[in-house]
Write an enzyme that holds these catalytic residues in place. Structure first.
Site, PDB file in Angstrom:
ATOM      1  N   SER A 355       1.177  12.883  11.753  1.00 56.92           N
ATOM      2  CA  SER A 355       1.435  14.221  11.207  1.00 56.92           C
ATOM      3  C   SER A 355       1.404  14.115   9.683  1.00 56.92           C
ATOM      4  CB  SER A 355       2.834  14.669  11.654  1.00 56.92           C
ATOM      5  OG  SER A 355       3.281  15.759  10.865  1.00 56.92           O
ATOM      6  N   TYR A 368      11.907  13.163  12.851  1.00 55.06           N
ATOM      7  CA  TYR A 368      10.481  13.430  13.099  1.00 55.06           C
ATOM      8  C   TYR A 368       9.610  12.703  12.065  1.00 55.06           C
ATOM      9  CZ  TYR A 368       6.219  16.056  14.199  1.00 55.06           C
ATOM     10  OH  TYR A 368       4.941  16.411  14.567  1.00 55.06           O
TER      11      TYR A 368
END
Ligand SMILES: NC(=O)c1ccc[n+]([C@@H]2O[C@H](COP(=O)([O-])OP(=O)(O)OC[C@H]3O[C@@H](n4cnc5c(N)ncnc54)[C@H](O)[C@@H]3O)[C@@H](O)[C@H]2O)c1
Length: 483
Positions: A355, A368
């Site tokens: 990401s 995350y």
């Protein structure tokens, strides 16, 4: 050629007087075998023929007449030594002085041949190259070409563009150089075993089926096997569609079997239920894929979840949940399928979905961001390790794209109504941005085709990557916004 073909016939009659043989040939041996197979010397005596780096002379002539200019030029440059070998006296001097041996062994990475053999071998070039040759002769013998991807003398294009002349052809481009039988005897043996067993009546293995599809030359992805985890939704489903549309066999895996089945139905692929965080389940899944679809060409480790909220409120269970899926899921995928790809020896590609969060610190998203950063570094290290084996690794780094990830995210440190409000406003933002999932998927295909190491997706991801490298201080300041 006629005498060499007659020699080969004598050998075949001696070793297998009653039954046709499975022929495996390399370099000049293969050129000679092609001649014997297509000009009558071995009629009815060959059950299958596997050729490595030794095209038929007629194929070479047709290639120089018909192939794309770029392919012809590349091959002509690779064949520089042929002119030298056909000159009088000079090549003998070159071999005897040790000069040619030094150059050739440096380029091909093999020990030098004995001088006497090398000097005698020059006659092969003088007798068999440059004279008139006819049109290629068709054959109905089942043929398999193993074309080493990095052969410095015989390019894959020269070896593989022969579909018009072979009724039953299979083509595999194999990572390796000209001396593939020395470098990867295990891979060569497996390929021959597969074809021989099939010709003798066994079922066609998935990798043989793929080699047959590749031989037809109808696009790079036809018949390839692409595994996608988390394929039941969002990015995974879009990626499955992109490869499926190109003719690949998609293996759609998800925790949610029903959604994986939908993806499989839409792409004409196969569906599997698997929890990527469960090592034993992943091992069983990888075994099933190899048995039922074949060793994959591409593995997309995509399944992931989100945990949002400040570090102080992120409990051990939250950390374990996200590390198990986002990091361990990718580790399991890389370990298990990476081992298959290495052993199979026909190259491949691993895409790990990280990401933009991998290089963008965000207060309130430590868990995350940490998992994605780890996935990025894992991908970089693995890429370095697998480079020599024709296996590429890409870390995909999208920013915001509209999927279910926010709706299913764990929100820590807030009550349920605040959590739903946070989900609602994040989703509204992402939907307003509305970056098309199909573009993410196309980026994945392109990254694999071009063997890209790090693939940011969306302009924001590109900007964040540039900032992280040029002015990390700015990103650190931005990370605090909203605190
Ligand atoms: N959507 C974004 O903005 C965005 C941005 C960057 C990276 N990503 C990453 O993209 C990947 C895909 O996410 P998405 O956005 O498509 O989300 P999504 O929620 O739409 O899809 C995720 C899929 O993974 C599956 N899954 C979850 N846990 C699993 C497990 N343990 N085993 C197997 N399957 C499991 C889910 O069932 C779901 O089908 C994730 O790794 C995510 O972190 C997403």
């Amino acid at each position: 050629m006629e005498r060499l073909a007659a020699d080969l016939r004598a050998v075949v009659d001696e070793v297998s007087p009653g039954t046709p043989v499975h022929l495996l040939a390399h370099d000049w041996g293969s050129t000679q075998a092609w001649h014997a197979v297509t000009h009558g010397a071995l009629d009815g005596r060959v059950a299958s023929f596997t050729s490595i780096s030794g095209p038929a002379r007629e194929h070479v002539a047709a290639f120089y007449r018909r192939a794309r200019r770029r392919d012809r030029l590349r091959q002509a440059l690779a064949s520089w030594y042929m002119l030298l070998f056909r000159a009088p006296v000079l090549p003998e001097l070159g071999w005897r002085s040790g000069l040619i041996g030094a150059v050739m062994s440096r380029r091909a990475g093999v020990p030098r041949p004995r001088t006497a053999d090398a000097v005698r071998g020059l006659e092969l070039y003088r007798e068999n190259i440059g004279g008139p040759v006819g049109a290629p002769v068709r054959t109905d013998v089942p043929v398999q070409v193993l074309a080493p991807a990095d052969d410095p003398f015989v390019t894959p294009a020269l070896q593989t563009q022969i579909a018009p002349y072979v009724d039953d052809l299979r083509v595999r481009t194999v990572p390796g150089g000209h001396w593939l039988p020395r470098e990867r005897p295990d891979v060569v043996a497996r390929c021959v075993r597969e074809l021989a067993a099939h010709v003798d009546g066994a079922a066609e293995t998935p990798s043989l089926r793929r080699a047959r599809a590749v031989a037809k030359g109808v696009g790079r992805w036809v018949g390839r096997v692409v595994v996608v985890t988390g394929a039941g939704s969002g990015i995974g489903r879009a990626v499955a569609h992109a490869f499926g549309r190109r003719g690949a066999l998609v293996v759609a895996a998800d925790l949610n079997l029903a959604t994986a089945q939908e993806t499989a139905f839409e792409t004409g692929g196969l569906a599997y239920e698997v929890d990527v965080s469960d090592g034993a389940a992943m091992a069983a899944f990888a075994d099933r894929v190899a048995a039922e679809a074949g060793v994959p060409d591409v593995v997309v480790n995509n399944a992931g979840i989100a945990v949002s909220g400040p570090f102080a409120d992120t409990g051990v269970e939250d950390w374990e949940a996200i590390l198990d899926v986002n990091l361990w899921g990718v580790i399991h995928g890389c370990r298990l399928f990476g081992a298959q790809l290495r052993e199979h020896g026909e190259g491949g590609h691993i895409v790990n979905v990280a990401s933009a969060a991998a290089f963008t610190p965000v207060a309130g998203l430590p868990a995350y961001c940490t998992t994605k950063s780890a996935v990025l570094m894992l991908s970089e290290c693995l890429r370095a390790e697998l480079a020599g084996q024709g296996i590429g690794v890409t870390a995909l780094c999208p920013a915001f794209v509209p999927t279910d990830i926010v709706s299913s995210a764990r929100m820590v440190g807030v009550d349920e109504s605040t959590a739903s409000e946070q989900r609602r406003s994040a989703n509204a933002l992402i939907l307003r941005r509305n970056y098309p999932l199909s573009k993410v998927a196309e980026r994945v295909v392109r990254a694999v085709e071009r063997d890209v190491a790090l693939a940011p997706v969306t302009p924001e991801a590109h900007v964040a990557l540039a900032l992280s490298r040029l002015t990390p201080g700015l990103l650190r300041a931005a990370a605090r916004i909203g605190q």
